[in-house]
Design a protein around this motif. Structure first.
Motif, PDB file in Angstrom:
ATOM      1  N   ARG A 195      -5.108   3.612 -12.515  1.00 14.14           N
ATOM      2  CA  ARG A 195      -4.748   2.265 -12.994  1.00 14.14           C
ATOM      3  C   ARG A 195      -3.577   2.332 -13.983  1.00 14.14           C
ATOM      4  O   ARG A 195      -2.673   1.511 -13.949  1.00 14.14           O
ATOM      5  N   TYR A 196      -3.611   3.332 -14.861  1.00 13.31           N
ATOM      6  CA  TYR A 196      -2.525   3.493 -15.820  1.00 13.31           C
ATOM      7  C   TYR A 196      -1.210   3.777 -15.091  1.00 13.31           C
ATOM      8  O   TYR A 196      -0.172   3.204 -15.422  1.00 13.31           O
ATOM      9  N   ALA A 197      -1.247   4.655 -14.084  1.00 12.59           N
ATOM     10  CA  ALA A 197      -0.040   4.985 -13.315  1.00 12.59           C
ATOM     11  C   ALA A 197       0.509   3.741 -12.623  1.00 12.59           C
ATOM     12  O   ALA A 197       1.726   3.531 -12.586  1.00 12.59           O
ATOM     13  N   LEU A 198      -0.369   2.906 -12.088  1.00  9.68           N
ATOM     14  CA  LEU A 198       0.078   1.683 -11.409  1.00  9.68           C
ATOM     15  C   LEU A 198       0.672   0.683 -12.398  1.00  9.68           C
ATOM     16  O   LEU A 198       1.662   0.026 -12.093  1.00  9.68           O
ATOM     17  N   ILE A 199       0.084   0.601 -13.579  1.00  5.61           N
ATOM     18  CA  ILE A 199       0.630  -0.292 -14.604  1.00  5.61           C
ATOM     19  C   ILE A 199       2.008   0.201 -15.035  1.00  5.61           C
ATOM     20  O   ILE A 199       2.951  -0.586 -15.167  1.00  5.61           O
ATOM     21  N   GLU A 200       2.136   1.503 -15.226  1.00 11.77           N
ATOM     22  CA  GLU A 200       3.431   2.081 -15.601  1.00 11.77           C
ATOM     23  C   GLU A 200       4.489   1.841 -14.525  1.00 11.77           C
ATOM     24  O   GLU A 200       5.675   1.764 -14.818  1.00 11.77           O
ATOM     25  N   ALA A 201       4.054   1.728 -13.271  1.00  9.03           N
ATOM     26  CA  ALA A 201       4.977   1.479 -12.160  1.00  9.03           C
ATOM     27  C   ALA A 201       5.146  -0.018 -11.892  1.00  9.03           C
ATOM     28  O   ALA A 201       5.650  -0.417 -10.849  1.00  9.03           O
ATOM     29  N   ASN A 202       4.701  -0.842 -12.840  1.00  3.24           N
ATOM     30  CA  ASN A 202       4.853  -2.301 -12.778  1.00  3.24           C
ATOM     31  C   ASN A 202       4.007  -2.957 -11.691  1.00  3.24           C
ATOM     32  O   ASN A 202       4.399  -3.973 -11.120  1.00  3.24           O
ATOM     33  N   PHE A 203       2.849  -2.405 -11.382  1.00  2.00           N
ATOM     34  CA  PHE A 203       1.917  -3.036 -10.471  1.00  2.00           C
ATOM     35  C   PHE A 203       0.917  -3.913 -11.217  1.00  2.00           C
ATOM     36  O   PHE A 203       0.034  -4.480 -10.599  1.00  2.00           O
ATOM     37  N   ASP A 204       1.035  -4.026 -12.518  1.00  2.00           N
ATOM     38  CA  ASP A 204       0.061  -4.770 -13.301  1.00  2.00           C
ATOM     39  C   ASP A 204       0.128  -6.270 -13.081  1.00  2.00           C
ATOM     40  O   ASP A 204      -0.807  -6.993 -13.412  1.00  2.00           O
ATOM     41  N   ASP A 205       1.198  -6.769 -12.476  1.00  8.84           N
ATOM     42  CA  ASP A 205       1.338  -8.214 -12.299  1.00  8.84           C
ATOM     43  C   ASP A 205       1.068  -8.679 -10.868  1.00  8.84           C
ATOM     44  O   ASP A 205       1.279  -9.843 -10.542  1.00  8.84           O
ATOM     45  N   ALA A 260       0.834  -1.207   0.000  1.00 13.24           N
ATOM     46  CA  ALA A 260       0.000   0.000   0.000  1.00 13.24           C
ATOM     47  C   ALA A 260       0.867   1.255   0.000  1.00 13.24           C
ATOM     48  O   ALA A 260       0.527   2.244  -0.654  1.00 13.24           O
ATOM     49  N   MET A 261       1.988   1.219   0.711  1.00 17.59           N
ATOM     50  CA  MET A 261       2.895   2.369   0.726  1.00 17.59           C
ATOM     51  C   MET A 261       3.400   2.661  -0.683  1.00 17.59           C
ATOM     52  O   MET A 261       3.469   3.824  -1.095  1.00 17.59           O
ATOM     53  N   ALA A 262       3.744   1.619  -1.429  1.00 19.52           N
ATOM     54  CA  ALA A 262       4.228   1.800  -2.796  1.00 19.52           C
ATOM     55  C   ALA A 262       3.119   2.329  -3.704  1.00 19.52           C
ATOM     56  O   ALA A 262       3.359   3.196  -4.546  1.00 19.52           O
ATOM     57  N   VAL A 263       1.915   1.817  -3.534  1.00 17.08           N
ATOM     58  CA  VAL A 263       0.780   2.284  -4.332  1.00 17.08           C
ATOM     59  C   VAL A 263       0.511   3.758  -4.034  1.00 17.08           C
ATOM     60  O   VAL A 263       0.336   4.572  -4.952  1.00 17.08           O
ATOM     61  N   LYS A 264       0.485   4.125  -2.752  1.00 22.48           N
ATOM     62  CA  LYS A 264       0.235   5.514  -2.372  1.00 22.48           C
ATOM     63  C   LYS A 264       1.317   6.437  -2.930  1.00 22.48           C
ATOM     64  O   LYS A 264       1.019   7.541  -3.397  1.00 22.48           O
ATOM     65  N   ASN A 265       2.560   5.989  -2.896  1.00 23.08           N
ATOM     66  CA  ASN A 265       3.657   6.779  -3.447  1.00 23.08           C
ATOM     67  C   ASN A 265       3.457   7.015  -4.943  1.00 23.08           C
ATOM     68  O   ASN A 265       3.624   8.140  -5.428  1.00 23.08           O
ATOM     69  N   THR A 266       3.090   5.974  -5.668  1.00 20.74           N
ATOM     70  CA  THR A 266       2.853   6.099  -7.106  1.00 20.74           C
ATOM     71  C   THR A 266       1.708   7.068  -7.388  1.00 20.74           C
ATOM     72  O   THR A 266       1.805   7.914  -8.277  1.00 20.74           O
ATOM     73  N   LEU A 267       0.629   6.959  -6.627  1.00 23.71           N
ATOM     74  CA  LEU A 267      -0.501   7.859  -6.822  1.00 23.71           C
ATOM     75  C   LEU A 267      -0.096   9.302  -6.523  1.00 23.71           C
ATOM     76  O   LEU A 267      -0.439  10.213  -7.287  1.00 23.71           O
ATOM     77  N   SER A 268       0.634   9.505  -5.448  1.00 24.58           N
ATOM     78  CA  SER A 268       1.083  10.858  -5.089  1.00 24.58           C
ATOM     79  C   SER A 268       1.975  11.454  -6.162  1.00 24.58           C
ATOM     80  O   SER A 268       1.847  12.634  -6.499  1.00 24.58           O
ATOM     81  N   GLU A 269       2.889  10.647  -6.692  1.00 26.07           N
ATOM     82  CA  GLU A 269       3.789  11.121  -7.747  1.00 26.07           C
ATOM     83  C   GLU A 269       3.021  11.561  -8.989  1.00 26.07           C
ATOM     84  O   GLU A 269       3.495  12.387  -9.759  1.00 26.07           O
ATOM     85  N   ASN A 270       1.828  10.999  -9.183  1.00 26.00           N
ATOM     86  CA  ASN A 270       0.996  11.322 -10.341  1.00 26.00           C
ATOM     87  C   ASN A 270      -0.137  12.282  -9.994  1.00 26.00           C
ATOM     88  O   ASN A 270      -1.084  12.427 -10.764  1.00 26.00           O
ATOM     89  N   ASN A 271      -0.031  12.930  -8.831  1.00 27.22           N
ATOM     90  CA  ASN A 271      -1.026  13.912  -8.385  1.00 27.22           C
ATOM     91  C   ASN A 271      -2.452  13.364  -8.377  1.00 27.22           C
ATOM     92  O   ASN A 271      -3.390  14.040  -8.789  1.00 27.22           O
ATOM     93  N   ILE A 272      -2.586  12.124  -7.915  1.00 26.56           N
ATOM     94  CA  ILE A 272      -3.889  11.492  -7.804  1.00 26.56           C
ATOM     95  C   ILE A 272      -4.237  11.397  -6.323  1.00 26.56           C
ATOM     96  O   ILE A 272      -3.507  10.778  -5.545  1.00 26.56           O
ATOM     97  N   LEU A 273      -5.335  12.035  -5.949  1.00 30.23           N
ATOM     98  CA  LEU A 273      -5.780  11.980  -4.562  1.00 30.23           C
ATOM     99  C   LEU A 273      -6.338  10.605  -4.251  1.00 30.23           C
ATOM    100  O   LEU A 273      -6.981   9.975  -5.109  1.00 30.23           O
ATOM    101  N   TYR A 274      -6.115  10.144  -3.029  1.00 32.55           N
ATOM    102  CA  TYR A 274      -6.596   8.820  -2.629  1.00 32.55           C
ATOM    103  C   TYR A 274      -7.086   8.863  -1.189  1.00 32.55           C
ATOM    104  O   TYR A 274      -6.778   9.780  -0.434  1.00 32.55           O
ATOM    105  N   VAL A 275      -7.844   7.838  -0.845  1.00 32.67           N
ATOM    106  CA  VAL A 275      -8.296   7.628   0.521  1.00 32.67           C
ATOM    107  C   VAL A 275      -7.807   6.246   0.934  1.00 32.67           C
ATOM    108  O   VAL A 275      -7.926   5.286   0.167  1.00 32.67           O
TER     109      VAL A 275
END
Length: 80
Positions: free
Chosen positions: A64-74, A16-31
């Motif tokens: 989802r695109y940001a996570l795939i680009e960060a290799n979370f797709d697998d 989750a820390m890695a996912v949150k970091n990826t979202l933050s880097e892409n200026n995507i707000l999350y809960v």
């Protein structure tokens, strides 16, 4: 107009820390809903996939695109 959130991740606190970091880097707000912390506060344990990450429905595709680009797709934790 009410904004709806959609879950894009459920898994371990470490992932989750890695996912949150990826979202933050892409200026995507999350809960974040952290069932681990809730369980500790209540005095009992928690199960797998205890951290959930939600984004606004309008940002779902971008997230989802940001996570795939960060290799979370697998990994199986990223929701379909």
């Amino acid at each position: 107009m009410e904004q709806r959130h959609v879950e894009i991740f459920a898994g371990s606190a470490i992932m989750a820390m890695a996912v949150k970091n990826t979202l933050s880097e892409n200026n995507i707000l999350y809960v974040e809903r952290n069932d681990i912390e809730s369980a500790i506060t209540a005095g009992f344990g928690s199960a797998d996939k205890a951290v959930h990450i939600f984004v606004l429905e309008d940002d779902e595709e971008k997230a989802r695109y940001a996570l795939i680009e960060a290799n979370f797709d697998d990994i199986d934790e990223v929701g379909d």
